[in-house]
Motif scaffolding. Structure first.
Motif, short mmCIF file in Angstrom:
data_model
loop_
_atom_site.label_atom_id
_atom_site.label_comp_id
_atom_site.label_asym_id
_atom_site.label_seq_id
_atom_site.Cartn_x
_atom_site.Cartn_y
_atom_site.Cartn_z
N UNK A 292 0.96 -1.30 -0.02
CA UNK A 292 -0.04 0.12 -0.13
C UNK A 292 0.85 1.13 0.05
N UNK A 293 2.02 1.32 0.45
CA UNK A 293 3.00 2.28 0.73
C UNK A 293 3.57 2.63 -0.87
N UNK A 294 3.67 1.43 -1.36
CA UNK A 294 4.09 1.66 -2.90
C UNK A 294 2.85 2.33 -3.71
N UNK A 295 1.83 1.93 -3.33
CA UNK A 295 0.82 2.75 -4.04
C UNK A 295 0.75 4.10 -3.80
N UNK A 296 0.87 4.26 -2.59
CA UNK A 296 0.94 5.84 -2.09
C UNK A 296 1.99 6.70 -2.80
N UNK A 297 3.37 5.92 -2.94
CA UNK A 297 4.29 6.70 -3.23
C UNK A 297 4.24 7.26 -5.05
N UNK A 298 3.54 5.86 -5.61
CA UNK A 298 3.28 6.00 -6.99
C UNK A 298 2.23 7.10 -7.23
N UNK A 299 1.17 7.43 -6.57
CA UNK A 299 0.29 8.20 -6.63
C UNK A 299 1.07 9.80 -6.62
N UNK A 300 1.79 9.71 -5.53
CA UNK A 300 2.51 11.05 -5.10
C UNK A 300 3.59 11.50 -6.33
N UNK A 301 4.19 10.63 -6.76
CA UNK A 301 5.43 11.03 -7.37
C UNK A 301 5.59 10.66 -8.91
N UNK A 302 4.43 9.92 -9.62
CA UNK A 302 4.40 9.54 -10.97
C UNK A 302 3.30 10.28 -11.67
#
Length: 219
Positions: free
Chosen positions: A209-219
Motif C-alpha cells: 500500500x505504501x508503494x501505491x501511495x508513493x506511485x500516486x504522489x510521484x508519478x
C-alpha cells in the motif's frame, strides 16, 4: 505474462534470507504491524503493470513465482482510489486521495474496499514538501493517528529511482524499495520492475500500500 513474471522471480537478490509467505487472507491490517512472525525478510517482485489487457496497475509475485498481490485499474486512467487485492482478487486495502482541498495532498488507507462515506481510514499519509530544503531525502510520512508526529512511518530516498526506505520512529528500516538487479550483461529491468523487501514483523500488504501511495504522489 505470468510466466514472464515467474522468470523474473528467479533473479532474486543475493542478500535474500529465508522468505516468509505474505498475509493475504483478507484480514484486518493494522498500519504495518503484523504481530511479528518467524523467518527473515521477504522479497517481492513488483511489476508496474496489470495482468489484464486495457488495465493499468501492479502485479506482485513472491520468490517462488506465486501471484500474491495485484492492482487492476480498468480503463488505464489515473484514479482517486486504488484497491490492493490478493492473488485471488479479494480486496485487502484501498488507497484513496483525500477529497479535502489543501495545499498539500493527503491520502487515506482503508481496510478492504470503501463501503460507505462513514468508513474510517486505518491511517493517512502526506507528501513531504519543504521549499526551504528541496533536496531533503524525506518523501512522505504515514501517520497511524492523523498528523501525529509521534506515530507512523517516514519514507526516505527516491521513488523515481526505485530506491526508498520505510523507517519507523526508531529509524529502523521496516521495508525497502530497490531496483531489480540481473547478472546478465546488458540486461536491465528498468523502473517498471523492482523489488520490495519487507522485514520481519511488518505487514507485506501494508508495505505494498505504501508503494501505491508513493506511485500516486510521484508519478
Amino acid at each position: 505474462m505470468l510466466r514472464f513474471l515467474k522468470s523474473l522471480s528467479g533473479t532474486v537478490h543475493e542478500e535474500r534470507c529465508q522468505d516468509q509467505e505474505p498475509s493475504i487472507n483478507g484480514g484486518t491490517h493494522s498500519c504495518g504491524d503484523d504481530g511479528g512472525g518467524g523467518g527473515g525478510p521477504m522479497s517481492l517482485t513488483v511489476w508496474r503493470k496489470s495482468l489484464f489487457v486495457g488495465c493499468s496497475g501492479f502485479t506482485v509475485i513472491n520468490s517462488d513465482g506465486n501471484l500474491v498481490y495485484r492492482v487492476d485499474n480498468y480503463g488505464g486512467r489515473r484514479r482517486q482510489e486504488l484497491v490492493l487485492m490478493d492473488g485471488s482478487g479479494t480486496p485487502i486495502l484501498t488507497v484513496a486521495r483525500s477529497k479535502k482541498l489543501k495545499m498539500v495532498d493527503d491520502w487515506l488507507v482503508f481496510n478492504g474496499e470503501i463501503s460507505s462515506n462513514k468508513q474510517k481510514p486505518i491511517c493517512c499519509a502526506r507528501k513531504y514538501v519543504d521549499i526551504l530544503r528541496p533536496k531533503v531525502k524525506r518523501l512522505a510520512r504515514v501517520y497511524r493517528d492523523p498528523y501525529d508526529e509521534n506515530s507512523g512511518y517516514v519514507i526516505e530516498g527516491s521513488y523515481m529511482n526505485r530506491s526508498c526506505k520505510v523507517l519507523d520512529l526508531s529509524r529502523n528500516v521496516v521495508a525497502e524499495i530497490r531496483r531489480k538487479e540481473t547478472s546478465m550483461e546488458g540486461v536491465s529491468f528498468g523502473q517498471e520492475v523492482f523489488v520490495l523487501i519487507v522485514n520481519r514483523g511488518f505487514d507485506s500488504g501494508f508495505a505494498m500500500a505504501i508503494v501505491l501511495l508513493l506511485d500516486q504522489m510521484f508519478i
